[in-house]
Motif scaffolding. Structure first.
Motif, PDB file in Angstrom:
ATOM      1  N   GLU A   2       0.839  -1.198   0.000  1.00  9.91           N
ATOM      2  CA  GLU A   2       0.000   0.000   0.000  1.00  9.91           C
ATOM      3  C   GLU A   2       0.876   1.251   0.000  1.00  9.91           C
ATOM      4  O   GLU A   2       1.832   1.351   0.755  1.00  9.91           O
ATOM      5  CB  GLU A   2      -0.887  -0.005   1.245  1.00  9.91           C
ATOM      6  N   GLU A   3       0.578   2.181  -0.864  1.00  7.72           N
ATOM      7  CA  GLU A   3       1.321   3.427  -0.913  1.00  7.72           C
ATOM      8  C   GLU A   3       0.634   4.473  -0.050  1.00  7.72           C
ATOM      9  O   GLU A   3      -0.575   4.468   0.121  1.00  7.72           O
ATOM     10  CB  GLU A   3       1.422   3.957  -2.342  1.00  7.72           C
ATOM     11  N   ILE A   4       1.424   5.355   0.486  1.00  7.97           N
ATOM     12  CA  ILE A   4       0.936   6.451   1.314  1.00  7.97           C
ATOM     13  C   ILE A   4       0.456   7.573   0.395  1.00  7.97           C
ATOM     14  O   ILE A   4       1.096   7.874  -0.607  1.00  7.97           O
ATOM     15  CB  ILE A   4       2.074   6.965   2.222  1.00  7.97           C
ATOM     16  N   LYS A   5      -0.659   8.159   0.716  1.00  3.67           N
ATOM     17  CA  LYS A   5      -1.109   9.346   0.005  1.00  3.67           C
ATOM     18  C   LYS A   5      -0.149  10.461   0.402  1.00  3.67           C
ATOM     19  O   LYS A   5      -0.156  10.923   1.539  1.00  3.67           O
ATOM     20  CB  LYS A   5      -2.554   9.682   0.375  1.00  3.67           C
ATOM     21  N   HIS A   6       0.700  10.807  -0.521  1.00  7.52           N
ATOM     22  CA  HIS A   6       1.838  11.675  -0.212  1.00  7.52           C
ATOM     23  C   HIS A   6       1.429  13.122   0.005  1.00  7.52           C
ATOM     24  O   HIS A   6       0.868  13.760  -0.859  1.00  7.52           O
ATOM     25  CB  HIS A   6       2.867  11.569  -1.329  1.00  7.52           C
ATOM     26  N   LYS A   7       1.715  13.610   1.186  1.00  8.09           N
ATOM     27  CA  LYS A   7       1.626  15.017   1.534  1.00  8.09           C
ATOM     28  C   LYS A   7       3.048  15.435   1.890  1.00  8.09           C
ATOM     29  O   LYS A   7       3.897  14.603   2.147  1.00  8.09           O
ATOM     30  CB  LYS A   7       0.742  15.224   2.764  1.00  8.09           C
ATOM     31  N   ASP A   8       3.281  16.683   1.932  1.00 13.41           N
ATOM     32  CA  ASP A   8       4.583  17.191   2.332  1.00 13.41           C
ATOM     33  C   ASP A   8       4.829  16.831   3.798  1.00 13.41           C
ATOM     34  O   ASP A   8       3.939  16.997   4.638  1.00 13.41           O
ATOM     35  CB  ASP A   8       4.592  18.713   2.142  1.00 13.41           C
ATOM     36  N   PHE A   9       6.021  16.346   4.103  1.00 11.06           N
ATOM     37  CA  PHE A   9       6.338  15.976   5.487  1.00 11.06           C
ATOM     38  C   PHE A   9       6.202  17.162   6.428  1.00 11.06           C
ATOM     39  O   PHE A   9       5.922  16.995   7.615  1.00 11.06           O
ATOM     40  CB  PHE A   9       7.741  15.355   5.592  1.00 11.06           C
ATOM     41  N   ARG A  10       6.343  18.364   5.902  1.00  9.55           N
ATOM     42  CA  ARG A  10       6.231  19.555   6.751  1.00  9.55           C
ATOM     43  C   ARG A  10       4.806  19.783   7.241  1.00  9.55           C
ATOM     44  O   ARG A  10       4.583  20.580   8.149  1.00  9.55           O
ATOM     45  CB  ARG A  10       6.742  20.786   6.005  1.00  9.55           C
ATOM     46  N   ASP A  11       3.838  19.061   6.654  1.00  9.08           N
ATOM     47  CA  ASP A  11       2.454  19.139   7.115  1.00  9.08           C
ATOM     48  C   ASP A  11       2.215  18.294   8.358  1.00  9.08           C
ATOM     49  O   ASP A  11       1.184  18.451   9.017  1.00  9.08           O
ATOM     50  CB  ASP A  11       1.499  18.672   6.013  1.00  9.08           C
ATOM     51  N   LEU A  12       3.130  17.392   8.668  1.00 10.97           N
ATOM     52  CA  LEU A  12       2.966  16.504   9.818  1.00 10.97           C
ATOM     53  C   LEU A  12       3.209  17.265  11.124  1.00 10.97           C
ATOM     54  O   LEU A  12       4.270  17.870  11.308  1.00 10.97           O
ATOM     55  CB  LEU A  12       3.937  15.326   9.746  1.00 10.97           C
ATOM     56  N   THR A  13       2.257  17.207  12.023  1.00  9.27           N
ATOM     57  CA  THR A  13       2.395  17.877  13.320  1.00  9.27           C
ATOM     58  C   THR A  13       3.612  17.360  14.072  1.00  9.27           C
ATOM     59  O   THR A  13       4.336  18.143  14.704  1.00  9.27           O
ATOM     60  CB  THR A  13       1.119  17.677  14.163  1.00  9.27           C
ATOM     61  N   VAL A  14       3.881  16.071  13.986  1.00  4.48           N
ATOM     62  CA  VAL A  14       5.028  15.502  14.686  1.00  4.48           C
ATOM     63  C   VAL A  14       6.330  16.103  14.154  1.00  4.48           C
ATOM     64  O   VAL A  14       7.242  16.396  14.923  1.00  4.48           O
ATOM     65  CB  VAL A  14       5.034  13.953  14.626  1.00  4.48           C
ATOM     66  N   TRP A  15       6.419  16.319  12.854  1.00  8.26           N
ATOM     67  CA  TRP A  15       7.621  16.939  12.288  1.00  8.26           C
ATOM     68  C   TRP A  15       7.722  18.394  12.742  1.00  8.26           C
ATOM     69  O   TRP A  15       8.799  18.864  13.116  1.00  8.26           O
ATOM     70  CB  TRP A  15       7.610  16.856  10.759  1.00  8.26           C
ATOM     71  N   GLN A  16       6.601  19.114  12.736  1.00  2.80           N
ATOM     72  CA  GLN A  16       6.593  20.524  13.139  1.00  2.80           C
ATOM     73  C   GLN A  16       7.051  20.683  14.590  1.00  2.80           C
ATOM     74  O   GLN A  16       7.855  21.568  14.904  1.00  2.80           O
ATOM     75  CB  GLN A  16       5.195  21.111  12.963  1.00  2.80           C
ATOM     76  N   GLU A  17       6.545  19.818  15.459  1.00  5.14           N
ATOM     77  CA  GLU A  17       6.910  19.914  16.878  1.00  5.14           C
ATOM     78  C   GLU A  17       8.357  19.481  17.125  1.00  5.14           C
ATOM     79  O   GLU A  17       9.034  20.057  17.972  1.00  5.14           O
ATOM     80  CB  GLU A  17       5.947  19.107  17.746  1.00  5.14           C
ATOM     81  N   ILE A  55      12.067  11.562  10.429  1.00  3.20           N
ATOM     82  CA  ILE A  55      10.646  11.627  10.068  1.00  3.20           C
ATOM     83  C   ILE A  55      10.521  12.010   8.598  1.00  3.20           C
ATOM     84  O   ILE A  55       9.768  11.388   7.837  1.00  3.20           O
ATOM     85  CB  ILE A  55       9.887  12.620  10.975  1.00  3.20           C
ATOM     86  N   ALA A  56      11.282  13.010   8.180  1.00  5.18           N
ATOM     87  CA  ALA A  56      11.242  13.467   6.783  1.00  5.18           C
ATOM     88  C   ALA A  56      11.741  12.379   5.831  1.00  5.18           C
ATOM     89  O   ALA A  56      11.121  12.127   4.790  1.00  5.18           O
ATOM     90  CB  ALA A  56      12.082  14.739   6.628  1.00  5.18           C
ATOM     91  N   GLU A  57      12.841  11.732   6.182  1.00  8.93           N
ATOM     92  CA  GLU A  57      13.383  10.704   5.296  1.00  8.93           C
ATOM     93  C   GLU A  57      12.418   9.538   5.131  1.00  8.93           C
ATOM     94  O   GLU A  57      12.188   9.061   4.016  1.00  8.93           O
ATOM     95  CB  GLU A  57      14.723  10.193   5.819  1.00  8.93           C
ATOM     96  N   GLY A  58      11.849   9.092   6.225  1.00  9.61           N
ATOM     97  CA  GLY A  58      10.878   8.002   6.137  1.00  9.61           C
ATOM     98  C   GLY A  58       9.674   8.392   5.307  1.00  9.61           C
ATOM     99  O   GLY A  58       9.181   7.603   4.495  1.00  9.61           O
ATOM    100  N   HIS A  59       9.213   9.605   5.472  1.00  9.35           N
ATOM    101  CA  HIS A  59       8.054  10.088   4.730  1.00  9.35           C
ATOM    102  C   HIS A  59       8.319  10.060   3.229  1.00  9.35           C
ATOM    103  O   HIS A  59       7.427   9.755   2.437  1.00  9.35           O
ATOM    104  CB  HIS A  59       7.690  11.501   5.181  1.00  9.35           C
ATOM    105  N   GLY A  60       9.549  10.328   2.852  1.00  8.64           N
ATOM    106  CA  GLY A  60       9.910  10.333   1.453  1.00  8.64           C
ATOM    107  C   GLY A  60      10.021   8.951   0.827  1.00  8.64           C
ATOM    108  O   GLY A  60      10.141   8.825  -0.386  1.00  8.64           O
ATOM    109  N   ARG A  61       9.930   7.906   1.638  1.00  9.04           N
ATOM    110  CA  ARG A  61      10.063   6.545   1.127  1.00  9.04           C
ATOM    111  C   ARG A  61       8.754   5.988   0.584  1.00  9.04           C
ATOM    112  O   ARG A  61       8.742   4.973  -0.069  1.00  9.04           O
ATOM    113  CB  ARG A  61      10.583   5.613   2.227  1.00  9.04           C
ATOM    114  N   PHE A  62       7.632   6.586   0.904  1.00 11.72           N
ATOM    115  CA  PHE A  62       6.316   6.265   0.346  1.00 11.72           C
ATOM    116  C   PHE A  62       5.661   4.981   0.850  1.00 11.72           C
ATOM    117  O   PHE A  62       4.555   4.684   0.450  1.00 11.72           O
ATOM    118  CB  PHE A  62       6.348   6.199  -1.193  1.00 11.72           C
ATOM    119  N   THR A  63       6.312   4.188   1.663  1.00 13.56           N
ATOM    120  CA  THR A  63       5.632   2.998   2.181  1.00 13.56           C
ATOM    121  C   THR A  63       5.513   3.114   3.689  1.00 13.56           C
ATOM    122  O   THR A  63       6.371   3.708   4.353  1.00 13.56           O
ATOM    123  CB  THR A  63       6.384   1.691   1.834  1.00 13.56           C
ATOM    124  N   TYR A  64       4.464   2.551   4.215  1.00 16.39           N
ATOM    125  CA  TYR A  64       4.252   2.583   5.667  1.00 16.39           C
ATOM    126  C   TYR A  64       5.377   1.870   6.403  1.00 16.39           C
ATOM    127  O   TYR A  64       5.830   2.322   7.450  1.00 16.39           O
ATOM    128  CB  TYR A  64       2.900   1.968   6.025  1.00 16.39           C
TER     129      TYR A  64
END
Length: 124
Positions: A2-17, A55-64
């Motif tokens: 399953e692929e992740i519906k890709h949003k910018d990692f900067r939208d993630l609250t966990v990344w922001q905090e 967090i950013a690097e994992g987000h860029g990999r596209f898989t859960y």
């Protein structure tokens, strides 16, 4: 897979905090003694920056599965940062009161990261 519906990692609250926490750490280490610049200060900056970088690097990999792996790495870096903050108290570079303020920020990032990890695990 399953692929992740890709949003910018900067939208993630966990990344922001985690970014806010890392930036706060950067300001804090400016108060450390000069002789710590390439020792504890460097280590704490690297570990705190590693949280949102993972967090950013994992987000860029596209898989859960990949995101989960990198978020677990991020949690390790977050724990390492707490260890360095504790050492700063031991070395009397940081008061217990100031440590407590940073600990609250640490806990916020930890809770968000654990929640995100739980979400990712439910997807794998």
């Amino acid at each position: 897979m399953e692929e992740i519906k890709h949003k910018d990692f900067r939208d993630l609250t966990v990344w922001q905090e985690s970014r806010k926490f890392s930036n706060a750490i950067f300001q804090l280490i400016k108060t450390f003694p000069a002789e710590e610049k390439f020792r504890l200060a460097d280590q704490i900056i690297r570990s705190s920056r590693s949280v949102n970088a993972n967090i950013a690097e994992g987000h860029g990999r596209f898989t859960y599965k990949d995101q989960l792996h990198f978020c677990i790495q991020a949690r390790g870096s977050l724990s390492e940062t707490l260890n360095h903050l504790t050492q700063a108290v031991d070395c009397i570079y940081l008061s217990q009161e100031t440590f407590n303020e940073y600990y609250l920020q640490y806990k916020k990032v930890e809770q968000l990261l654990n929640g995100y990890i739980t979400f990712l695990r439910s997807k794998t």
